[in-house]
Design a protein around this motif. Sequence first.
Motif, PDB file in Angstrom:
ATOM      1  N   ARG A 137      29.981  43.625  42.369  1.00 47.24           N
ATOM      2  CA  ARG A 137      30.293  42.215  42.097  1.00 47.24           C
ATOM      3  C   ARG A 137      31.742  42.052  41.661  1.00 47.24           C
ATOM      4  NH1 ARG A 137      26.249  38.941  38.291  1.00 47.24           N
ATOM      5  NH2 ARG A 137      24.960  39.428  40.131  1.00 47.24           N
ATOM      6  N   ALA A 138      32.241  42.980  40.830  1.00 46.68           N
ATOM      7  CA  ALA A 138      33.643  42.913  40.405  1.00 46.68           C
ATOM      8  C   ALA A 138      34.576  43.138  41.586  1.00 46.68           C
ATOM      9  CB  ALA A 138      33.901  43.943  39.308  1.00 46.68           C
ATOM     10  N   ALA A 139      34.231  44.066  42.474  1.00 45.20           N
ATOM     11  CA  ALA A 139      35.056  44.312  43.656  1.00 45.20           C
ATOM     12  C   ALA A 139      35.078  43.095  44.566  1.00 45.20           C
ATOM     13  CB  ALA A 139      34.528  45.532  44.411  1.00 45.20           C
ATOM     14  N   LEU A 140      33.936  42.458  44.739  1.00 46.19           N
ATOM     15  CA  LEU A 140      33.877  41.254  45.571  1.00 46.19           C
ATOM     16  C   LEU A 140      34.705  40.126  44.964  1.00 46.19           C
ATOM     17  CD1 LEU A 140      32.593  40.016  48.101  1.00 46.19           C
ATOM     18  CD2 LEU A 140      30.681  39.273  46.663  1.00 46.19           C
ATOM     19  N   ALA A 141      34.655  39.993  43.633  1.00 48.58           N
ATOM     20  CA  ALA A 141      35.456  38.958  42.963  1.00 48.58           C
ATOM     21  C   ALA A 141      36.944  39.251  43.110  1.00 48.58           C
ATOM     22  CB  ALA A 141      35.068  38.885  41.484  1.00 48.58           C
ATOM     23  N   ALA A 142      37.336  40.521  43.014  1.00 50.23           N
ATOM     24  CA  ALA A 142      38.748  40.884  43.172  1.00 50.23           C
ATOM     25  C   ALA A 142      39.237  40.586  44.585  1.00 50.23           C
ATOM     26  CB  ALA A 142      38.943  42.364  42.843  1.00 50.23           C
ATOM     27  N   CYS A 143      38.438  40.903  45.588  1.00 52.47           N
ATOM     28  CA  CYS A 143      38.829  40.623  46.976  1.00 52.47           C
ATOM     29  C   CYS A 143      38.940  39.116  47.219  1.00 52.47           C
ATOM     30  CB  CYS A 143      37.823  41.247  47.935  1.00 52.47           C
ATOM     31  SG  CYS A 143      37.848  43.050  47.985  1.00 52.47           S
ATOM     32  N   ALA A 144      37.982  38.353  46.695  1.00 48.35           N
ATOM     33  CA  ALA A 144      38.045  36.895  46.850  1.00 48.35           C
ATOM     34  C   ALA A 144      39.289  36.329  46.178  1.00 48.35           C
ATOM     35  CB  ALA A 144      36.780  36.259  46.268  1.00 48.35           C
ATOM     36  N   ALA A 145      39.637  36.876  44.998  1.00 47.08           N
ATOM     37  CA  ALA A 145      40.834  36.414  44.293  1.00 47.08           C
ATOM     38  C   ALA A 145      42.091  36.723  45.099  1.00 47.08           C
ATOM     39  CB  ALA A 145      40.903  37.055  42.915  1.00 47.08           C
ATOM     40  N   VAL A 146      42.138  37.890  45.745  1.00 45.73           N
ATOM     41  CA  VAL A 146      43.290  38.248  46.570  1.00 45.73           C
ATOM     42  C   VAL A 146      43.433  37.267  47.733  1.00 45.73           C
ATOM     43  CG1 VAL A 146      44.181  39.967  48.173  1.00 45.73           C
ATOM     44  CG2 VAL A 146      43.330  40.681  45.944  1.00 45.73           C
ATOM     45  N   TRP A 147      42.344  36.978  48.415  1.00 43.59           N
ATOM     46  CA  TRP A 147      42.397  36.034  49.540  1.00 43.59           C
ATOM     47  C   TRP A 147      42.881  34.661  49.085  1.00 43.59           C
ATOM     48  CZ3 TRP A 147      41.528  36.470  54.793  1.00 43.59           C
ATOM     49  CH2 TRP A 147      41.063  37.715  55.244  1.00 43.59           C
ATOM     50  N   LEU A 148      42.309  34.161  47.992  1.00 46.13           N
ATOM     51  CA  LEU A 148      42.694  32.832  47.509  1.00 46.13           C
ATOM     52  C   LEU A 148      44.151  32.803  47.064  1.00 46.13           C
ATOM     53  CD1 LEU A 148      39.499  31.851  45.457  1.00 46.13           C
ATOM     54  CD2 LEU A 148      40.223  30.947  47.684  1.00 46.13           C
ATOM     55  N   LEU A 149      44.585  33.843  46.353  1.00 43.30           N
ATOM     56  CA  LEU A 149      45.956  33.894  45.850  1.00 43.30           C
ATOM     57  C   LEU A 149      46.955  33.917  46.995  1.00 43.30           C
ATOM     58  CD1 LEU A 149      48.010  34.305  43.538  1.00 43.30           C
ATOM     59  CD2 LEU A 149      47.610  36.772  43.764  1.00 43.30           C
ATOM     60  N   VAL A 150      46.728  34.776  47.980  1.00 43.12           N
ATOM     61  CA  VAL A 150      47.689  34.926  49.075  1.00 43.12           C
ATOM     62  C   VAL A 150      47.727  33.675  49.938  1.00 43.12           C
ATOM     63  CG1 VAL A 150      48.268  36.285  51.102  1.00 43.12           C
ATOM     64  CG2 VAL A 150      47.448  37.432  49.060  1.00 43.12           C
ATOM     65  N   VAL A 151      46.564  33.124  50.266  1.00 39.76           N
ATOM     66  CA  VAL A 151      46.535  31.896  51.080  1.00 39.76           C
ATOM     67  C   VAL A 151      47.207  30.747  50.344  1.00 39.76           C
ATOM     68  CG1 VAL A 151      45.003  30.160  52.085  1.00 39.76           C
ATOM     69  CG2 VAL A 151      44.503  32.587  52.400  1.00 39.76           C
ATOM     70  N   ALA A 152      46.910  30.601  49.038  1.00 41.61           N
ATOM     71  CA  ALA A 152      47.503  29.511  48.256  1.00 41.61           C
ATOM     72  C   ALA A 152      49.013  29.661  48.125  1.00 41.61           C
ATOM     73  CB  ALA A 152      46.865  29.462  46.866  1.00 41.61           C
ATOM     74  N   ALA A 153      49.512  30.899  48.093  1.00 43.00           N
ATOM     75  CA  ALA A 153      50.946  31.118  47.916  1.00 43.00           C
ATOM     76  C   ALA A 153      51.723  30.970  49.216  1.00 43.00           C
ATOM     77  CB  ALA A 153      51.192  32.505  47.329  1.00 43.00           C
TER      78      ALA A 153
END
Length: 316
Positions: A137-153
């Motif tokens: 679950r932590a790994a999935l949350a980290a991957c989702a955060a990476v996708w959101l951060l990069v797309v938003a930036a």
Amino acid sequence: FSQQVDVAMTSNCSFNETDHLMQTLELLIYVPVFFFGLVLNAAALLVFCVFLRKWTESTIYMTSLALMDLLLLFPLPFKMHAAQHRWPAGLQPLCSVLESLYFVGIYGSIYTITCIAVDRWVAICHPFKAKQLRSPRAALAACAAVWLLVVAAIAPTMYRFRDGGHADFHCFHGFSPKGWRPAVIACVQVFGFLLPAAAVVCCSAQTIWTLQRSGQRSAQSRACVKIIYSSLSAFLLPFTPSHIAIFLQFLVRLIEDCGHQARISLFIQLALCLSNVTCCLDALCYYFIAHEVRSTKHLRASVMGLRRATSSTSEL
């Protein structure tokens, strides 16, 4: 890394020979990279999503990395076409979308590899805390955060850094001057590469030091160290020259000598072109990381045993 090289650095310099050479080199590099990268990453996704029954932290990170690499590969045919042909002005929105996907794939890969290095560091260097910190679950949350951060930036900025117009243009070339402002280049260099690279290098170095300090001289320990060195090389070799090239492109706009400009332009375009090899290098690392996962459980148990023995000795 898109080849956002301002070919006409000055109105008095011509780069026709450099551009003609790069058009040939791009085809020689992009065609095999696209083919092998597509096959290897698609096969990796098939294994992770179909054949593996249990999702672990490593398989989640590797699945996300494979998706990032496929996102990077998708615009390559358009890049090859854009290098040879000018696009009509009406295709500028499409070009901005493709450029955004390209950069999301690149920087998403960088941050996903960083997450893999941190996860490995926690598993080996902090085995007692790993049970609380590491989970699917932590790994999935980290991957989702990476996708959101990069797309938003990245996605909003791409539309602002390309000047609109009614003339034909080369997609993946020629950012507007707003894209080369010092603040933009500083953010790309620091947050896009230097900080993730520092995290990857530090985590890898501490993990190797912990494995060697644990006294384990087994084949599993030696193989794990080799895998870490291979992963570190696969991260630094494609991304370091390309970010040096981006910085040089920022500086070269201040150089007036046409000979220096031509040589730097060739290095910039070649470094950015070769950085796409990361798609193949990542795919080759999947096997080694999967092998490392099997070894990590035994190594973590050995490290925990060593630290318990050390703690007991210090209390005497």
